[in-house]
Design a protein around this motif. Sequence first.
Motif, mmCIF file in Angstrom:
data_model
loop_
_atom_site.group_PDB
_atom_site.id
_atom_site.type_symbol
_atom_site.label_atom_id
_atom_site.label_comp_id
_atom_site.label_asym_id
_atom_site.label_seq_id
_atom_site.Cartn_x
_atom_site.Cartn_y
_atom_site.Cartn_z
ATOM 1 N N THR A 1 4.879 -49.221 -0.396
ATOM 2 C CA THR A 1 3.630 -49.544 0.293
ATOM 3 C C THR A 1 2.471 -48.751 -0.299
ATOM 4 O O THR A 1 1.358 -49.271 -0.465
ATOM 5 N N TYR A 2 2.723 -47.501 -0.636
ATOM 6 C CA TYR A 2 1.718 -46.663 -1.286
ATOM 7 C C TYR A 2 1.256 -47.302 -2.602
ATOM 8 O O TYR A 2 0.049 -47.411 -2.869
ATOM 9 N N PHE A 3 2.204 -47.739 -3.425
ATOM 10 C CA PHE A 3 1.851 -48.393 -4.689
ATOM 11 C C PHE A 3 1.092 -49.698 -4.431
ATOM 12 O O PHE A 3 0.142 -50.031 -5.145
ATOM 13 N N GLY A 4 1.532 -50.435 -3.415
ATOM 14 C CA GLY A 4 0.858 -51.688 -3.089
ATOM 15 C C GLY A 4 -0.580 -51.468 -2.664
ATOM 16 O O GLY A 4 -1.488 -52.214 -3.070
ATOM 17 N N LEU A 5 -0.812 -50.439 -1.849
ATOM 18 C CA LEU A 5 -2.176 -50.137 -1.423
ATOM 19 C C LEU A 5 -3.033 -49.681 -2.596
ATOM 20 O O LEU A 5 -4.232 -49.976 -2.662
ATOM 21 N N TYR A 6 -2.415 -48.955 -3.519
ATOM 22 C CA TYR A 6 -3.135 -48.557 -4.728
ATOM 23 C C TYR A 6 -3.637 -49.800 -5.474
ATOM 24 O O TYR A 6 -4.773 -49.841 -5.952
ATOM 25 N N ALA A 7 -2.783 -50.808 -5.576
ATOM 26 C CA ALA A 7 -3.168 -52.041 -6.271
ATOM 27 C C ALA A 7 -4.250 -52.805 -5.518
ATOM 28 O O ALA A 7 -5.011 -53.567 -6.121
ATOM 29 N N LEU A 8 -4.326 -52.600 -4.202
ATOM 30 C CA LEU A 8 -5.308 -53.290 -3.369
ATOM 31 C C LEU A 8 -6.520 -52.419 -3.069
ATOM 32 O O LEU A 8 -7.350 -52.786 -2.226
ATOM 33 N N GLN A 9 -6.650 -51.286 -3.752
ATOM 34 C CA GLN A 9 -7.717 -50.341 -3.437
ATOM 35 C C GLN A 9 -9.102 -50.968 -3.535
ATOM 36 O O GLN A 9 -10.032 -50.576 -2.815
ATOM 37 N N THR B 1 -1.579 -61.065 -5.128
ATOM 38 C CA THR B 1 -0.371 -61.012 -5.957
ATOM 39 C C THR B 1 -0.312 -59.750 -6.813
ATOM 40 O O THR B 1 0.769 -59.331 -7.212
ATOM 41 N N CYS B 2 -1.456 -59.116 -7.091
ATOM 42 C CA CYS B 2 -1.417 -57.867 -7.857
ATOM 43 C C CYS B 2 -0.646 -56.791 -7.106
ATOM 44 O O CYS B 2 -0.082 -55.877 -7.715
ATOM 45 N N GLY B 3 -0.577 -56.898 -5.774
ATOM 46 C CA GLY B 3 0.209 -55.974 -4.971
ATOM 47 C C GLY B 3 1.703 -56.204 -5.101
ATOM 48 O O GLY B 3 2.506 -55.299 -4.838
ATOM 49 N N LEU B 4 2.081 -57.411 -5.497
ATOM 50 C CA LEU B 4 3.489 -57.692 -5.784
ATOM 51 C C LEU B 4 3.852 -57.182 -7.169
ATOM 52 O O LEU B 4 4.922 -56.600 -7.383
ATOM 53 N N ASP B 5 2.949 -57.394 -8.113
ATOM 54 C CA ASP B 5 3.220 -57.023 -9.505
ATOM 55 C C ASP B 5 3.506 -55.537 -9.652
ATOM 56 O O ASP B 5 4.378 -55.137 -10.433
ATOM 57 N N VAL B 6 2.788 -54.707 -8.921
ATOM 58 C CA VAL B 6 2.938 -53.264 -9.089
ATOM 59 C C VAL B 6 4.328 -52.781 -8.692
ATOM 60 O O VAL B 6 4.810 -51.761 -9.177
ATOM 61 N N ASN B 7 5.010 -53.535 -7.833
ATOM 62 C CA ASN B 7 6.368 -53.196 -7.418
ATOM 63 C C ASN B 7 7.419 -54.111 -8.053
ATOM 64 O O ASN B 7 8.562 -54.184 -7.570
#
Length: 475
Positions: free
Chosen positions: A28-36, A207-213
């Motif tokens: 979730t942390y990585f996903g939020l980073y992608a959605l910053q 979808t960028c939040g999916l890519d990061v994970n």
Amino acid sequence: MYEMDYKWKEECGVYGVYSRTENVSEMTYFGLYALQHRGQESAGIALTDGAWMDVTRGMGLVNEVFRHQLPHMENQYIAIGHVRYSTTGSSLLANTQPLMVNYAGGKIALAHNGNLTNAAEIRHGLEQEGTIFQTSIDSEVFVNLIARSRKETIEERIIESLKKIKGAYCLTIMTENKLIGARDPQGFRPLCLGKLDDGTWILSSETCGLDVNDAEFVRDIKPGEMVVIDDDGVKSYMFGEGEKLASCVFEYIYFARPDSVIDGQSVHAARFKMGRILARESKFEGDIVISVPDSGTTAATGYAYEAGLPFVEGLIKNRYIGRTFIKPTQKARDTAVKLKLNAIRSVVEGKRVIMVDDSIVRGTTSGKIVRMLRAAGAKAVYMCVSSPPIGYPCFYGIDTSIRKELIAATKSVEEIREYIGADGLHFLSIEGLKQCVDCVHADDMCYACFNSAYPVAQGEKPAGDSKYVFEQRKC
């Protein structure tokens, strides 16, 4: 104090992970980073292990809120996260998300992206019945409606509540054993579903939040759909069919990351085409094409491609500036722009410069950039904008509620050109814009900020002419 902000403010980003094998907090942390990019005021993560539930929230960027350590819980398997730009309610710790409450049915945490048009009416009714609100954000009406529902299952409680809500919302909701996502019936804001091979499921604003994970994109959540994820997989419930679709066209112009795909449409491809059509419509004669970085860059490359001109880096952006507050003097405001952007003299000197940006809101910063280019020796400056003139406020999750602040509400295109001091100015036409988002039907998009055709039932007034609607009532 004067805040150096000249773009429309983003709404929020939501994220959710359900996994029996992965570290859901870290994902979730990585996903939020992608959605910053969707919100820089605050961030938060809520976790559950099936019995306990906890939330960590704070003001600032994702890496600032979680600078010391990530939220942790033994046997955690569900998490939801949120990054916020305030569109209703002040930027305060009390208004950060996810919201978490205990009620008769158990515990629930909720994260919301969007703006509700009937939140004031619902909140007033609930307060008259004795409900106490702890925040000044519209999102809190969701948890109160869910808690007060007399339906048996959480799915029924949520659907009953959603049917009372109007406006824009994408939600991630967490109970002790379920991850739930929901998208409003008109599909104003994006929400998508992804998965990993080990049975992990993810909900993300983009979808960028999916890519990061390294998650595989499964599909977009449909407008008017709720998905419920548990150990049995994903179940779908349609609660808002039959409404006119009204996806926000500004997601493609500015808000979303270029590498995202929303409702089947590549954001990068849409912006590139905006630039190409801008070149066809404007027909300016120039020597080079530059962008106002970074949001105008993709459209600028499309313009250069279509016009057969070189795309060059004429403006440098200071990516470490953050938010800057300065005294409201003309000299100080000009300095603030220079802190964020600076012209490269060797690139623009003696050139007829075609500058591409995604929008003009108030026009003040555009004028300063034009003056900056002239001071660096530009022979002429033509400005092209990859959106039509913004003449009307948005009530669905974008912070532009005062029409008089929008330059296109009071000035013609020629008057705007004179105001910013450009040699030429062209806005992309609505017809041209519709051609660019070719994977989404033109009639299924919202263009209200350009033409005032608000997708709200006649007689309804979008709640909150001010984002502080719940903070300015008399006792």
